[in-house]
Structure formats: structure tokens, C-alpha cells
Scaffold this motif. Sequence first.
Motif, PDB file in Angstrom:
ATOM      1  N   VAL A 127      -5.997 -51.824  -5.064  1.00  0.00           N
ATOM      2  CA  VAL A 127      -5.557 -53.338  -5.585  1.00  0.00           C
ATOM      3  C   VAL A 127      -4.562 -53.119  -6.370  1.00  0.00           C
ATOM      4  CG1 VAL A 127      -8.189 -53.610  -5.760  1.00  0.00           C
ATOM      5  CG2 VAL A 127      -7.061 -52.634  -7.637  1.00  0.00           C
ATOM      6  N   ASP A 128      -4.040 -54.214  -6.443  1.00  0.00           N
ATOM      7  CA  ASP A 128      -2.831 -54.683  -7.235  1.00  0.00           C
ATOM      8  C   ASP A 128      -3.151 -53.790  -8.782  1.00  0.00           C
ATOM      9  OD1 ASP A 128      -1.742 -55.753  -5.423  1.00  0.00           O
ATOM     10  OD2 ASP A 128      -2.087 -57.806  -6.136  1.00  0.00           O
ATOM     11  N   ARG A 129      -2.101 -53.063  -9.146  1.00  0.00           N
ATOM     12  CA  ARG A 129      -1.999 -52.254 -10.428  1.00  0.00           C
ATOM     13  C   ARG A 129      -3.429 -51.502 -10.266  1.00  0.00           C
ATOM     14  NH1 ARG A 129      -2.452 -54.117 -15.279  1.00  0.00           N
ATOM     15  NH2 ARG A 129      -1.085 -52.666 -16.229  1.00  0.00           N
ATOM     16  N   GLY A 130      -3.863 -51.034  -9.246  1.00  0.00           N
ATOM     17  CA  GLY A 130      -5.055 -49.835  -9.161  1.00  0.00           C
ATOM     18  C   GLY A 130      -4.579 -48.636  -9.702  1.00  0.00           C
ATOM     19  N   ARG A 131      -5.546 -47.804  -9.991  1.00  0.00           N
ATOM     20  CA  ARG A 131      -5.389 -46.650 -10.766  1.00  0.00           C
ATOM     21  C   ARG A 131      -5.869 -45.450  -9.834  1.00  0.00           C
ATOM     22  NH1 ARG A 131      -9.685 -49.044 -15.105  1.00  0.00           N
ATOM     23  NH2 ARG A 131     -10.524 -49.578 -13.010  1.00  0.00           N
ATOM     24  N   GLU A 143      -0.788 -45.001   4.314  1.00  0.00           N
ATOM     25  CA  GLU A 143      -2.105 -44.855   4.461  1.00  0.00           C
ATOM     26  C   GLU A 143      -2.255 -43.171   4.078  1.00  0.00           C
ATOM     27  OE1 GLU A 143      -4.834 -46.560   5.073  1.00  0.00           O
ATOM     28  OE2 GLU A 143      -3.693 -48.522   5.362  1.00  0.00           O
ATOM     29  N   GLY A 144      -2.838 -42.536   5.024  1.00  0.00           N
ATOM     30  CA  GLY A 144      -3.299 -41.084   4.712  1.00  0.00           C
ATOM     31  C   GLY A 144      -2.032 -40.078   4.138  1.00  0.00           C
ATOM     32  N   CYS A 145      -2.415 -38.975   3.582  1.00  0.00           N
ATOM     33  CA  CYS A 145      -1.334 -38.148   2.710  1.00  0.00           C
ATOM     34  C   CYS A 145      -1.959 -36.703   2.742  1.00  0.00           C
ATOM     35  CB  CYS A 145      -1.179 -38.749   1.639  1.00  0.00           C
ATOM     36  SG  CYS A 145       0.392 -38.249   0.751  1.00  0.00           S
ATOM     37  N   TYR A 146      -1.214 -35.707   3.304  1.00  0.00           N
ATOM     38  CA  TYR A 146      -1.869 -34.392   3.275  1.00  0.00           C
ATOM     39  C   TYR A 146      -0.422 -33.286   3.200  1.00  0.00           C
ATOM     40  CZ  TYR A 146      -4.961 -30.403   4.247  1.00  0.00           C
ATOM     41  OH  TYR A 146      -5.680 -29.313   3.833  1.00  0.00           O
ATOM     42  N   TYR A 147      -0.678 -32.512   2.357  1.00  0.00           N
ATOM     43  CA  TYR A 147       0.385 -31.435   2.058  1.00  0.00           C
ATOM     44  C   TYR A 147      -0.210 -30.229   2.379  1.00  0.00           C
ATOM     45  CZ  TYR A 147       3.714 -28.326  -0.101  1.00  0.00           C
ATOM     46  OH  TYR A 147       4.531 -27.267  -0.195  1.00  0.00           O
ATOM     47  N   ARG A 183       0.576 -47.509 -11.664  1.00  0.00           N
ATOM     48  CA  ARG A 183      -0.558 -48.528 -11.447  1.00  0.00           C
ATOM     49  C   ARG A 183      -0.054 -49.514 -10.249  1.00  0.00           C
ATOM     50  NH1 ARG A 183      -3.889 -50.481 -15.914  1.00  0.00           N
ATOM     51  NH2 ARG A 183      -4.998 -51.368 -14.213  1.00  0.00           N
ATOM     52  N   PHE A 184      -0.666 -49.156  -9.185  1.00  0.00           N
ATOM     53  CA  PHE A 184      -0.191 -49.972  -7.973  1.00  0.00           C
ATOM     54  C   PHE A 184      -1.083 -49.986  -6.766  1.00  0.00           C
ATOM     55  CE2 PHE A 184       1.870 -45.752  -7.619  1.00  0.00           C
ATOM     56  CZ  PHE A 184       1.512 -45.354  -6.351  1.00  0.00           C
ATOM     57  N   LYS A 185      -1.050 -50.578  -5.702  1.00  0.00           N
ATOM     58  CA  LYS A 185      -1.853 -50.443  -4.828  1.00  0.00           C
ATOM     59  C   LYS A 185      -1.995 -49.432  -3.945  1.00  0.00           C
ATOM     60  CE  LYS A 185      -4.045 -54.023  -1.228  1.00  0.00           C
ATOM     61  NZ  LYS A 185      -3.734 -55.134  -0.613  1.00  0.00           N
ATOM     62  N   HIS A 216       5.783 -26.955  -5.113  1.00  0.00           N
ATOM     63  CA  HIS A 216       6.813 -27.696  -5.822  1.00  0.00           C
ATOM     64  C   HIS A 216       6.499 -28.347  -7.296  1.00  0.00           C
ATOM     65  CE1 HIS A 216       8.219 -27.198  -1.691  1.00  0.00           C
ATOM     66  NE2 HIS A 216       9.356 -26.612  -2.193  1.00  0.00           N
ATOM     67  N   GLY A 217       5.205 -28.407  -7.455  1.00  0.00           N
ATOM     68  CA  GLY A 217       4.898 -29.101  -8.676  1.00  0.00           C
ATOM     69  C   GLY A 217       4.556 -30.578  -8.737  1.00  0.00           C
ATOM     70  N   TYR A 218       4.539 -31.393  -7.436  1.00  0.00           N
ATOM     71  CA  TYR A 218       4.383 -32.826  -7.396  1.00  0.00           C
ATOM     72  C   TYR A 218       2.870 -33.129  -6.689  1.00  0.00           C
ATOM     73  CZ  TYR A 218       9.408 -32.825  -8.267  1.00  0.00           C
ATOM     74  OH  TYR A 218      10.727 -32.731  -8.605  1.00  0.00           O
ATOM     75  N   VAL A 219       2.792 -34.334  -7.223  1.00  0.00           N
ATOM     76  CA  VAL A 219       1.565 -34.894  -6.331  1.00  0.00           C
ATOM     77  C   VAL A 219       2.223 -35.863  -5.694  1.00  0.00           C
ATOM     78  CG1 VAL A 219      -0.640 -36.093  -6.471  1.00  0.00           C
ATOM     79  CG2 VAL A 219      -0.495 -34.424  -8.040  1.00  0.00           C
ATOM     80  N   TYR A 220       2.021 -36.296  -4.463  1.00  0.00           N
ATOM     81  CA  TYR A 220       2.679 -37.604  -3.415  1.00  0.00           C
ATOM     82  C   TYR A 220       1.720 -38.619  -3.710  1.00  0.00           C
ATOM     83  CZ  TYR A 220       6.007 -33.745  -2.548  1.00  0.00           C
ATOM     84  OH  TYR A 220       6.752 -32.325  -2.464  1.00  0.00           O
ATOM     85  N   LEU A 221       2.250 -39.728  -3.225  1.00  0.00           N
ATOM     86  CA  LEU A 221       1.212 -41.007  -3.466  1.00  0.00           C
ATOM     87  C   LEU A 221       1.734 -41.826  -2.429  1.00  0.00           C
ATOM     88  CD1 LEU A 221       1.780 -40.325  -6.744  1.00  0.00           C
ATOM     89  CD2 LEU A 221      -0.365 -41.337  -6.817  1.00  0.00           C
ATOM     90  N   THR A 222       1.010 -42.583  -1.449  1.00  0.00           N
ATOM     91  CA  THR A 222       1.352 -43.861  -0.671  1.00  0.00           C
ATOM     92  C   THR A 222       0.890 -45.084  -1.469  1.00  0.00           C
ATOM     93  OG1 THR A 222      -0.906 -43.243   0.463  1.00  0.00           O
ATOM     94  CG2 THR A 222       1.147 -42.208   1.456  1.00  0.00           C
ATOM     95  N   GLU A 223       1.312 -46.255  -0.880  1.00  0.00           N
ATOM     96  CA  GLU A 223       1.190 -47.317  -1.422  1.00  0.00           C
ATOM     97  C   GLU A 223       0.853 -48.265  -0.080  1.00  0.00           C
ATOM     98  OE1 GLU A 223       3.410 -50.686  -4.373  1.00  0.00           O
ATOM     99  OE2 GLU A 223       4.261 -49.178  -3.209  1.00  0.00           O
ATOM    100  N   ASP A 224      -0.303 -48.941  -0.237  1.00  0.00           N
ATOM    101  CA  ASP A 224      -0.610 -49.615   0.940  1.00  0.00           C
ATOM    102  C   ASP A 224      -0.348 -51.388   0.835  1.00  0.00           C
ATOM    103  OD1 ASP A 224      -1.843 -50.749   3.315  1.00  0.00           O
ATOM    104  OD2 ASP A 224      -3.657 -50.121   2.678  1.00  0.00           O
ATOM    105  N   VAL A 225       0.919 -51.675   1.031  1.00  0.00           N
ATOM    106  CA  VAL A 225       1.499 -52.742   1.276  1.00  0.00           C
ATOM    107  C   VAL A 225       2.409 -52.817   2.171  1.00  0.00           C
ATOM    108  CG1 VAL A 225       0.837 -53.782  -1.100  1.00  0.00           C
ATOM    109  CG2 VAL A 225       3.079 -52.696  -0.688  1.00  0.00           C
TER     110      VAL A 225
END
Length: 386
Positions: A146-150, A255-259, A170-172, A182-191
Motif C-alpha cells: 500500500v502507499d507508505r506501506g511498511r 514483484e518477486g525478489c531473490y538473492y 515507507r512505499f508500496k 555485501h550487507g544489503y537488503v534489496y526491495l522492489t516497489e509495485d507501481v
Amino acid sequence: MERRNFLRVAVVGTAAAAFGGASWAEAFAAGAQPGPSPYGPPQAVDASGLMIPAGFTSRVVARSGQKVASTSYTWHPAPDGGACFADGGGWIYVSNSEVSSTGGVGAIRFSSTGDITGAYRTLSGTNVNCAGGATPWGTWLSCEEVDRGRVFETDPWGVTAAVARPAMGRFKHEACAADADHGYVYLTEDVTDGCFYRFKPTTWGDLSTGTLEVMVGATSQTSGPVTWKVVPDPDGSPTATRSQVSGAKRFNGGEGCYYAGGTCWFTTKGDNRVWAYDAGASTISLTYDDSLVTSGTAPLTGVDNITRSTSGDLFVAEDGGNMEICLITPNGVVAPFLRVPNQTSSEITGPAFSPAGDRLYFSSQRGTSGSSSGGITYEVTGPFRR
């Protein structure tokens, strides 16, 4: 330049080792193309209502609105993203609930023989929990679409209370994937004009504080180097996170994301693509694009959740299409693995392998009814490649 000329997968070094020496860069030089599945074609509909390859078996492990076998937990509506966690000799499968206001996460516990020994809630009262990702320290990140989702960090065992992680933006949200190398978490945004993000925790293993960055590059770019810039206000108000950084690269419906093995794979549903981000080289490339299939009909459309087997095969679930989970092999073959027939008003969600790699879990989010109350969660067992 023709888009086909951009079709490359730059996965080298650690990734090649992870795939038993097979180089994705070499395998995909001509692009992932249709071919025969290493498991053979899906067979006639079985007793669970699935079409799966010969040598595999299936069962229904849960239905929305019904008690999970031998437990008092009523399986949640609209099951979505999921993951498996080792639990002694057994394992736990967690699953999001993609409904408004009463979303959250449920879990099913399995013994070493695959018997269901428990089911319970690990997160309640959240909003449209779509996908997420597992962490190396044994938690499940559940994302609100959702908009400003957590992002909520949850305990698959249901012992520790879930905690919101606002520093992750805070985004969709759609999905996320942890990169311990490498010490990161990657995130996708569904818009349709969404971005691809990475979060650098101040301390790895503690997501309470850190830095959120967004990928920067030309929106038309499908290969080559990319850079990152800090998102000034991860809270996303009054300006959305995707609108805060000039030059942020746009993706059509993340959408989906996998490392795994130095690479983060992620999907975009608006253009039916599977992308690869090489974390060591900071480059992107295309693993699959349905518009670049050179012969026959593209087998994979409506790309959504993605996971990977221990052999290195990618398994991509369809949202729509003909309701298949397709695989993409390290030698550049894309083919159907299974099909869920007679459920055209649903989507396939939450593919995840058991720790041993011999069982695949997933859901049909709306089942045969086409309603969020009709979700069905399945298990497929068999000789998956190792």
C-alpha cells in the motif's frame, strides 16, 4: 540499439561456483528461450488439482477459512509471499495474507517426515501483506503493498512479537531479499514507475537503523553499470520515496525478489521481465523477457514471485497467464514446471523450497472461487535437481 542486443546476464565469480561451474553469463548470451524442461512436461490433473511432472506428488496443506490439519489455526485469506525455515529436523512455511486491515502472516510447522505439527499467526492487523523475504538470521520480512506501506520483521516460530522497520522505507512494497555477502537488503516497489532499492543496516542483523538507497540509471537501460543514491526521507511523506532522487531508474511493477550467489534476481510484471543485479559489479541485465522469445509462444507471462532451487534453477510464479510455475535453468532454458488448471481468476504466490530442497510450497491465492476466501496452499514433492 535493438533491445535484443542488450539481453545478457552478467553473473560471474561466486555465482558460477554456486551453480556448480555453470556461468549464467554464458548460458544467457542469446537470452533465455523456450525448451524442454529437465523434468518433462506437466502431466494430467492429479488428485490435488495440479498438473505436475512425472515422478512428483502433491497435496493440499491448507485452505483459506479452514483449520489446518490437526491444528486449531484457521488458514488466512489470500495467501501470498512465503518462505521456509529450518526447524530442527523439520521446517516451517510462512505465508503472507494479502487483504486489507486484517492481513499479516501465518505459519505451518512440519516434522522431519513432513507431517503437519502446528499452525499459528505471527503477525496480525496489518495491511495487504504481499511478498517479503527471509533473512539469514531466521526472520521473515513481511511487506505491505500500500502507499507508505511498511516492512515488518516477524518471527517464524511466533515467539517474538513482530516489529515494524520504518528505516527500510515507507512505499508500496512488494518483496525483499537479503544479501549477506555485501550487507544489503534489496526491495522492489509495485507501481508502474517504481524503483529498486537497497537498505544498508547500520549493523548487519539489526534492521532498526540504516541507510535506504535507490538505483540510479536510465529507465530504458537493460544492461550495464548502475549506481545508487541515498533516499533523503525514507518515511515517504510528503514526497514519495521514488520521487526524491533525480535520475532514479524506473521499473514497471516490481514483484518477486531473490538473492543467491552474488546476484539478486527480481521480476517486473508490467513488461514480463526477470532481471539480474550483479552485486559485486553493480550491473544489471535481463535474464528473461517474453517479448524476446524467438520461437513459439513465450511460456512465462505474468511474472510474479521468484525463488531458486539448490541446483540454481529459478522458479517463477505466474500472476495470470496460464497459471504456471515456470523454471529458468542455468543453461538458458525456460519451461513450464507445473500448472494449476481451472483457476483462471487466481494467481500463483509464495513459491519456496523446504530446507532439503525436495518439497516446493506455493499457493493459489484465490483458488477455484476467485475470492480471497478461496486460497489453497500446496506442497509438491519429488526429485528436484540438487
